[in-house]
Design an enzyme around this catalytic site. Structure first.
Site, PDB file in Angstrom:
ATOM      1  N   ARG A  52       0.869  -1.177   0.000  1.00 19.85           N
ATOM      2  CA  ARG A  52       0.000   0.000   0.000  1.00 19.85           C
ATOM      3  C   ARG A  52       0.901   1.221   0.000  1.00 19.85           C
ATOM      4  O   ARG A  52       2.125   1.109   0.117  1.00 19.85           O
ATOM      5  CB  ARG A  52      -1.035  -0.006   1.139  1.00 19.85           C
ATOM      6  CG  ARG A  52      -0.699  -0.672   2.415  1.00 19.85           C
ATOM      7  CD  ARG A  52       0.397  -0.040   3.199  1.00 19.85           C
ATOM      8  NE  ARG A  52       0.153   1.382   3.374  1.00 19.85           N
ATOM      9  CZ  ARG A  52       1.088   2.285   3.551  1.00 19.85           C
ATOM     10  NH1 ARG A  52       2.370   1.942   3.613  1.00 19.85           N
ATOM     11  NH2 ARG A  52       0.811   3.555   3.690  1.00 19.85           N
ATOM     12  N   ALA A  54       1.115   5.127  -2.177  1.00 24.12           N
ATOM     13  CA  ALA A  54       1.033   5.465  -3.606  1.00 24.12           C
ATOM     14  C   ALA A  54       2.205   4.934  -4.435  1.00 24.12           C
ATOM     15  O   ALA A  54       2.020   4.268  -5.459  1.00 24.12           O
ATOM     16  CB  ALA A  54       0.936   6.986  -3.736  1.00 24.12           C
ATOM     17  N   ARG A  97      -7.351  -0.018  -6.959  1.00 21.53           N
ATOM     18  CA  ARG A  97      -7.513   1.088  -6.003  1.00 21.53           C
ATOM     19  C   ARG A  97      -7.611   2.389  -6.805  1.00 21.53           C
ATOM     20  O   ARG A  97      -6.745   2.672  -7.644  1.00 21.53           O
ATOM     21  CB  ARG A  97      -6.340   1.142  -5.005  1.00 21.53           C
ATOM     22  CG  ARG A  97      -6.272  -0.100  -4.106  1.00 21.53           C
ATOM     23  CD  ARG A  97      -5.400   0.131  -2.893  1.00 21.53           C
ATOM     24  NE  ARG A  97      -6.024   1.026  -1.932  1.00 21.53           N
ATOM     25  CZ  ARG A  97      -5.379   1.537  -0.879  1.00 21.53           C
ATOM     26  NH1 ARG A  97      -4.095   1.257  -0.680  1.00 21.53           N
ATOM     27  NH2 ARG A  97      -5.996   2.335  -0.039  1.00 21.53           N
ATOM     28  N   ASP A 252      -1.598  10.740  -1.912  1.00 21.75           N
ATOM     29  CA  ASP A 252      -1.910   9.700  -2.908  1.00 21.75           C
ATOM     30  C   ASP A 252      -2.169  10.308  -4.277  1.00 21.75           C
ATOM     31  O   ASP A 252      -2.062   9.626  -5.296  1.00 21.75           O
ATOM     32  CB  ASP A 252      -3.131   8.906  -2.462  1.00 21.75           C
ATOM     33  CG  ASP A 252      -2.773   8.086  -1.231  1.00 21.75           C
ATOM     34  OD1 ASP A 252      -2.784   8.658  -0.122  1.00 21.75           O
ATOM     35  OD2 ASP A 252      -2.432   6.905  -1.394  1.00 21.75           O
ATOM     36  N   ASN A 262      -5.087  12.692   0.533  1.00 18.51           N
ATOM     37  CA  ASN A 262      -4.244  11.829   1.375  1.00 18.51           C
ATOM     38  C   ASN A 262      -5.142  11.091   2.360  1.00 18.51           C
ATOM     39  O   ASN A 262      -6.366  11.305   2.392  1.00 18.51           O
ATOM     40  CB  ASN A 262      -3.177  12.663   2.104  1.00 18.51           C
ATOM     41  CG  ASN A 262      -2.082  11.791   2.703  1.00 18.51           C
ATOM     42  OD1 ASN A 262      -1.575  10.897   2.024  1.00 18.51           O
ATOM     43  ND2 ASN A 262      -1.725  12.023   3.948  1.00 18.51           N
ATOM     44  N   LYS A 263      -4.530  10.247   3.157  1.00 14.76           N
ATOM     45  CA  LYS A 263      -5.271   9.398   4.093  1.00 14.76           C
ATOM     46  C   LYS A 263      -6.279  10.206   4.908  1.00 14.76           C
ATOM     47  O   LYS A 263      -5.989  11.324   5.343  1.00 14.76           O
ATOM     48  CB  LYS A 263      -4.255   8.696   5.011  1.00 14.76           C
ATOM     49  CG  LYS A 263      -4.831   7.723   6.003  1.00 14.76           C
ATOM     50  CD  LYS A 263      -5.720   6.674   5.371  1.00 14.76           C
ATOM     51  CE  LYS A 263      -5.029   5.856   4.304  1.00 14.76           C
ATOM     52  NZ  LYS A 263      -5.962   5.031   3.502  1.00 14.76           N
TER      53      LYS A 263
END
Ligand code: MRU
Length: 372
Positions: A52, A54, A97, A252, A262-263
């Site tokens: 996982r 990017a 994804r 990402d 992003n997260k």
């Protein structure tokens, strides 16, 4: 980076037809290497997050295209059929994804490179070469991000009283595990630590999958970087108390206008940083820039299984076994948006392999003039 004194990347070719990855699902409880021998195994590894981050999923997809070319070479009766099989594998990889742009970027780069070669054996050889290039480039770009980003940490250290420690807050894992090597957000931190600059990292645990508590903490510990894991909601409080000098996160996907996906939870950190005058930087290789999307609100946000919210994994204190436990009442629904978007106006600057730029179209294009 090193694990138990041995240098590892996150993904590499082991032998013809076999790609290996560090299976991140088991960290920090076990360090395991997994073999991937087919595109479907690569798809599962990306979707189920054995790999996982990017850069790492882009590099793994690059190797997936090498396996795709091998399988197309074995199954094709003609050049046209080879292309059909390859395109279908490419679509499967891209579908795993949706948010991190590196994934589609790597697959499209492979398709373009393979299309240039006429014969099937040459296509396979080219796919292998490009997969290796993507890995080397990712590693090199992250190392350069470290060389640029360390200047920020050094500046902050220079303004501290003698012996003062620079406190950096980071979210999720944008460390070497999220790339091929070095990491994006962590590269300046590793560079600072290696240069003897006193640095300490606040590690957001990063619910629901706890990439911070599990992966970033493990990485930093392996490298000997002082760090403290905090709950996701603590960042604003620590900033108010003057305990955070700098926030650095990864991303990402960043639009060419500077909006940062992003997260989930990154946006709240950026808001808290703005309110407290704490610089908020985003570190990224240019493979994470989306040159087609101008508005971050258009970025597709991955919706993941709600079980990632309702169930948590850890090690049982009593016997050291890895266990999953349910956190919520059976009747409660849960929602799991994997990413959020921080608008460019909240981002102090971007740290790329070429240096710093403003999180704006003008800033990004100035650093990458060939894209103008
Ligand atoms: O869902 P993940 O673990 O693949 O997401 C990764 C992240 O969002 C990280 O925060 C990181 O900053 C981006 S990847 C370099």
């Amino acid at each position: 980076m090193k694990v138990n004194g041995k240098h590892y990347r996150t993904v590499w070719k082991q032998e013809d037809g076999v790609v290996q990855i560090i299976n991140q699902r088991h960290l920090p409880f076990a360090f395991e290497i997994e073999d991937l021998r087919s595109v479907s195994e690569v798809c599962v590894a990306i979707k189920d997050m054995h790999v996982r981050g990017a850069g790492c999923i882009g590099a793994t997809a690059g190797w997936g295209m090498y396996l795709a070319a091998l399988s197309a070479a074995a199954d094709a009766h003609s050049g046209d059929h080879f292309n059909e099989i390859l395109q279908s594998h490419a679509a499967d990889l891209i579908a795993t994804r949706p948010t991190a742009v590196n994934l589609a970027w790597a697959v499209k780069r492979q398709l373009a490179a393979i299309a240039q070669i006429a014969d099937v054996a040459g296509k396979v050889a080219r796919a292998e070469q490009v997969a290796a290039e993507i890995c080397d480039e990712d590693s090199d770009w992250c190392r350069r991000i470290g060389e640029h980003g360390v200047k920020l940490i050094r500046q902050l250290a220079d303004h501290k009283p003698a012996g003062g420690v620079v406190n950096v807050l980071t979210h999720c894992n944008a460390g070497w595990l999220a790339f091929v090597d070095h990491g994006s957000a962590t590269a300046p931190i590793y560079a600072a630590h290696d240069a003897g600059i006193p640095v300490h990292v606040w590690v957001d645990e990063t619910r629901p999958r706890n990439q911070g508590a599990r992966l970033t903490a493990w990485e930093l510990a392996e490298h000997g970087v002082p760090h403290t894991v905090i709950v996701d909601n603590a960042g604003g409080h620590l900033m108010q108390r003057g305990l955070v000098d700098l926030v650095i996160t990864g991303t990402d996907r960043t639009t060419f206008t500077g909006d940062v996906a992003n997260k989930i939870g990154t946006y709240l950190k950026a808001l808290a940083a703005r309110d407290n005058g704490v610089p908020f930087y985003v570190a990224l290789p240019s493979s994470t820039i989306d040159w087609e999307t101008s508005d971050g609100m258009q970025i597709p946000i991955e919706q993941r299984d709600s079980e990632e919210v309702t169930v948590i994994e850890g090690v049982a204190i009593v016997d050291g076994s890895v266990q999953s436990v349910k956190l919520t009442p059976g009747g409660s629904a849960a929602r799991n948006d994997a990413f959020d978007v921080t608008p460019a106006r909240l981002v102090t600057g971007l740290i790329c392999e070429r240096g710093f730029c403003a999180a704006s179209e003008a800033g990004v294009r100035e650093l990458f003039p060939e894209r103008s």
